[in-house]
Scaffold this motif. Structure first.
Motif, PDB file in Angstrom:
ATOM      1  N   MET A  28     123.324  63.838  -2.346  1.00 44.25           N
ATOM      2  CA  MET A  28     122.384  63.140  -3.227  1.00 44.25           C
ATOM      3  C   MET A  28     121.754  61.948  -2.499  1.00 44.25           C
ATOM      4  N   LEU A  29     122.564  61.234  -1.699  1.00 44.28           N
ATOM      5  CA  LEU A  29     122.054  60.081  -0.961  1.00 44.28           C
ATOM      6  C   LEU A  29     120.960  60.504   0.012  1.00 44.28           C
ATOM      7  N   LEU A  30     121.147  61.654   0.678  1.00 43.18           N
ATOM      8  CA  LEU A  30     120.133  62.131   1.611  1.00 43.18           C
ATOM      9  C   LEU A  30     118.823  62.438   0.898  1.00 43.18           C
ATOM     10  N   LEU A  31     118.907  62.983  -0.308  1.00 46.12           N
ATOM     11  CA  LEU A  31     117.702  63.290  -1.070  1.00 46.12           C
ATOM     12  C   LEU A  31     116.964  62.009  -1.453  1.00 46.12           C
ATOM     13  N   ILE A  32     117.713  60.979  -1.807  1.00 44.48           N
ATOM     14  CA  ILE A  32     117.101  59.699  -2.179  1.00 44.48           C
ATOM     15  C   ILE A  32     116.429  59.051  -0.974  1.00 44.48           C
ATOM     16  N   VAL A  33     117.135  59.031   0.173  1.00 50.10           N
ATOM     17  CA  VAL A  33     116.578  58.428   1.383  1.00 50.10           C
ATOM     18  C   VAL A  33     115.306  59.167   1.810  1.00 50.10           C
ATOM     19  N   THR A  34     115.334  60.502   1.733  1.00 52.64           N
ATOM     20  CA  THR A  34     114.166  61.292   2.120  1.00 52.64           C
ATOM     21  C   THR A  34     112.997  61.048   1.176  1.00 52.64           C
ATOM     22  N   THR A  35     113.286  60.900  -0.122  1.00 50.84           N
ATOM     23  CA  THR A  35     112.227  60.610  -1.088  1.00 50.84           C
ATOM     24  C   THR A  35     111.507  59.316  -0.731  1.00 50.84           C
ATOM     25  N   ILE A  36     112.275  58.294  -0.351  1.00 53.02           N
ATOM     26  CA  ILE A  36     111.673  57.017   0.056  1.00 53.02           C
ATOM     27  C   ILE A  36     110.839  57.206   1.320  1.00 53.02           C
ATOM     28  N   LEU A  37     111.373  57.969   2.274  1.00 53.61           N
ATOM     29  CA  LEU A  37     110.648  58.223   3.526  1.00 53.61           C
ATOM     30  C   LEU A  37     109.331  58.945   3.259  1.00 53.61           C
ATOM     31  N   TRP A  38     109.356  59.940   2.387  1.00 57.45           N
ATOM     32  CA  TRP A  38     108.157  60.733   2.101  1.00 57.45           C
ATOM     33  C   TRP A  38     107.156  59.986   1.226  1.00 57.45           C
ATOM     34  N   ALA A  39     107.591  58.949   0.533  1.00 59.99           N
ATOM     35  CA  ALA A  39     106.692  58.237  -0.380  1.00 59.99           C
ATOM     36  C   ALA A  39     105.458  57.712   0.352  1.00 59.99           C
ATOM     37  N   PHE A  40     105.599  57.441   1.648  1.00 64.14           N
ATOM     38  CA  PHE A  40     104.475  56.918   2.433  1.00 64.14           C
ATOM     39  C   PHE A  40     103.521  58.023   2.894  1.00 64.14           C
ATOM     40  N   SER A  41     104.024  59.254   2.973  1.00 62.97           N
ATOM     41  CA  SER A  41     103.231  60.330   3.578  1.00 62.97           C
ATOM     42  C   SER A  41     101.979  60.651   2.782  1.00 62.97           C
ATOM     43  N   PHE A  42     102.101  60.710   1.452  1.00 64.38           N
ATOM     44  CA  PHE A  42     100.965  61.110   0.619  1.00 64.38           C
ATOM     45  C   PHE A  42      99.759  60.189   0.844  1.00 64.38           C
ATOM     46  N   SER A  43     100.015  58.897   0.790  1.00 61.67           N
ATOM     47  CA  SER A  43      98.918  57.947   0.936  1.00 61.67           C
ATOM     48  C   SER A  43      98.368  57.918   2.355  1.00 61.67           C
ATOM     49  N   LEU A  44      99.234  58.021   3.357  1.00 62.33           N
ATOM     50  CA  LEU A  44      98.766  58.008   4.745  1.00 62.33           C
ATOM     51  C   LEU A  44      97.859  59.199   5.026  1.00 62.33           C
ATOM     52  N   ILE A  45      98.242  60.378   4.526  1.00 61.31           N
ATOM     53  CA  ILE A  45      97.408  61.562   4.721  1.00 61.31           C
ATOM     54  C   ILE A  45      96.091  61.409   3.977  1.00 61.31           C
ATOM     55  N   GLY A  46      96.183  60.990   2.714  1.00 63.73           N
ATOM     56  CA  GLY A  46      94.983  60.870   1.905  1.00 63.73           C
ATOM     57  C   GLY A  46      94.019  59.803   2.383  1.00 63.73           C
ATOM     58  N   GLU A  47      94.549  58.687   2.892  1.00 65.98           N
ATOM     59  CA  GLU A  47      93.706  57.562   3.297  1.00 65.98           C
ATOM     60  C   GLU A  47      93.121  57.707   4.700  1.00 65.98           C
ATOM     61  N   TYR A  48      93.902  58.283   5.642  1.00 67.71           N
ATOM     62  CA  TYR A  48      93.498  58.211   7.046  1.00 67.71           C
ATOM     63  C   TYR A  48      93.251  59.561   7.722  1.00 67.71           C
ATOM     64  N   LEU A  49      93.721  60.663   7.133  1.00 65.44           N
ATOM     65  CA  LEU A  49      93.577  61.953   7.800  1.00 65.44           C
ATOM     66  C   LEU A  49      92.668  62.924   7.062  1.00 65.44           C
ATOM     67  N   ALA A  50      92.818  63.028   5.741  1.00 63.79           N
ATOM     68  CA  ALA A  50      92.074  64.017   4.968  1.00 63.79           C
ATOM     69  C   ALA A  50      90.572  63.813   5.110  1.00 63.79           C
ATOM     70  N   GLY A  51      89.874  64.882   5.510  1.00 63.30           N
ATOM     71  CA  GLY A  51      88.428  64.811   5.676  1.00 63.30           C
ATOM     72  C   GLY A  51      87.978  64.175   6.968  1.00 63.30           C
ATOM     73  N   GLN A  52      88.883  63.558   7.723  1.00 58.78           N
ATOM     74  CA  GLN A  52      88.534  62.896   8.980  1.00 58.78           C
ATOM     75  C   GLN A  52      89.076  63.650  10.188  1.00 58.78           C
ATOM     76  N   VAL A  53      90.269  64.207  10.046  1.00 59.13           N
ATOM     77  CA  VAL A  53      90.918  64.967  11.112  1.00 59.13           C
ATOM     78  C   VAL A  53      91.072  66.406  10.636  1.00 59.13           C
ATOM     79  N   ASP A  54      90.802  67.360  11.526  1.00 58.19           N
ATOM     80  CA  ASP A  54      90.936  68.769  11.180  1.00 58.19           C
ATOM     81  C   ASP A  54      92.320  69.034  10.598  1.00 58.19           C
ATOM     82  N   SER A  55      92.350  69.634   9.406  1.00 61.78           N
ATOM     83  CA  SER A  55      93.620  69.821   8.715  1.00 61.78           C
ATOM     84  C   SER A  55      94.552  70.763   9.466  1.00 61.78           C
ATOM     85  N   TRP A  56      93.989  71.780  10.137  1.00 61.24           N
ATOM     86  CA  TRP A  56      94.835  72.705  10.878  1.00 61.24           C
ATOM     87  C   TRP A  56      95.471  72.013  12.077  1.00 61.24           C
TER      88      TRP A  56
END
Length: 289
Positions: free
Chosen positions: A1-29
């Protein structure tokens, strides 16, 4: 359970980083290839084949292809049609997919209690993320649901493989990532746009962080944690990224959530975990006794 919580915190940054800096600017593939290629390199030293059947190795590669390879291709493409908040909104069905797929694979029947607790988690995430959607949301919804199903099949498949065809998890993940990166290489070869590569050190840095930390270490911790909990808890934890992602948006990009719905939705998600642990699992163990 602890690993799932730690990973959730780690991934919380990914959505915004992709949406703000990569999507539409860098080839998705290319983004997918870079992310999965780096993750595969992290686990390449643990690649082993002696003592394992070829069918077992191929199955671990297959779940990697689905959970990360195909899922990432669909997700990165979805970001070109959706905002970060819309993307998060459309991921709320994942707990139901996890619960239903696991029951169909392992028990050949649906456990109503598990589906109920997963549905509570879905309701909580939907309360938090309910917002006006854009004109492109139908196609975005289709892409994200397809990605969610691939993620759920891969995650449940990995959990079942560890139950029926176990191997050390660092070795399992070396094959898991190898399968995923094969899909990324094929996609980049067919559809990649070399004219839309990263142009700033920030974009390159984000891709390195996503590949080594969020994917390489994150998915290892997540799938390792998935083997230590029941399918209902696993499904519920899939929606913890919604409040976590919102808090990241608040702290870094000052995008304030609608606090009443945020608090209400978070309470429902935590309540679903409590109901599952205190009622569903307990009653299930009593009936199996």
């Amino acid at each position: 359970m602890l690993l799932l919580i730690v990973t959730t915190i780690l991934w919380a940054f990914s959505f915004s980083l992709i949406g703000e800096y990569l999507a539409g600017q860098v080839d998705s593939w290319f983004s997918v290839l870079m992310r999965l290629g780096l993750a595969a390199l992290v686990f390449l030293p643990f690649l082993r084949w002696k003592g394992y059947r070829a069918s077992t190795i191929l199955l671990y590669m297959l779940v990697g292809m689905l959970q990360l390879g195909v899922m990432y291709l669909l997700s990165f493409e979805a970001y070109t049609y959706l905002s970060v908040t819309e993307f998060l909104l459309f991921t709320v069905m994942t707990p139901l997919y996890v619960t239903l797929i696991y029951d169909l694979l392992s028990r050949r029947r649906l456990r109503i209690g598990y589906a109920f607790s997963a549905l509570l988690a879905v309701a909580g995430a939907a309360i938090i993320r309910y917002d006006k959607v854009s004109d492109h949301f139908w196609f975005g919804l289709l892409l994200v649901q397809a990605a969610n199903i691939c993620f759920a099949i891969g995650m449940v498949g990995y959990k079942r493989l560890q139950e029926t065809r176990p191997m050390p998890q660092h070795t399992a993940f070396s094959w898991f990532y190898l399968g995923a990166v094969i899909i990324a290489i094929i996609a980049w070869s067919l559809w990649g746009n070399p004219n839309k590569l990263p142009t700033t050190s920030l974009q390159w840095g984000i891709l390195v962080w996503l590949g080594v930390a969020a994917s390489g270490l994150g998915y290892f911790m997540w799938n390792y944690g998935a083997t230590q909990v029941d399918a209902g808890t696993l499904g519920i934890m899939n929606n913890m990224h919604v409040p976590a992602g919102l808090l990241v948006n608040l702290a870094i990009w000052q995008e304030k959530p609608h606090w009443p719905s945020f608090i209400a939705g978070a309470i429902v998600i935590f309540a679903s975990l409590y109901v599952h642990k205190r009622w569903v699992v307990w009653h299930g163990s009593k009936s199996d006794a």
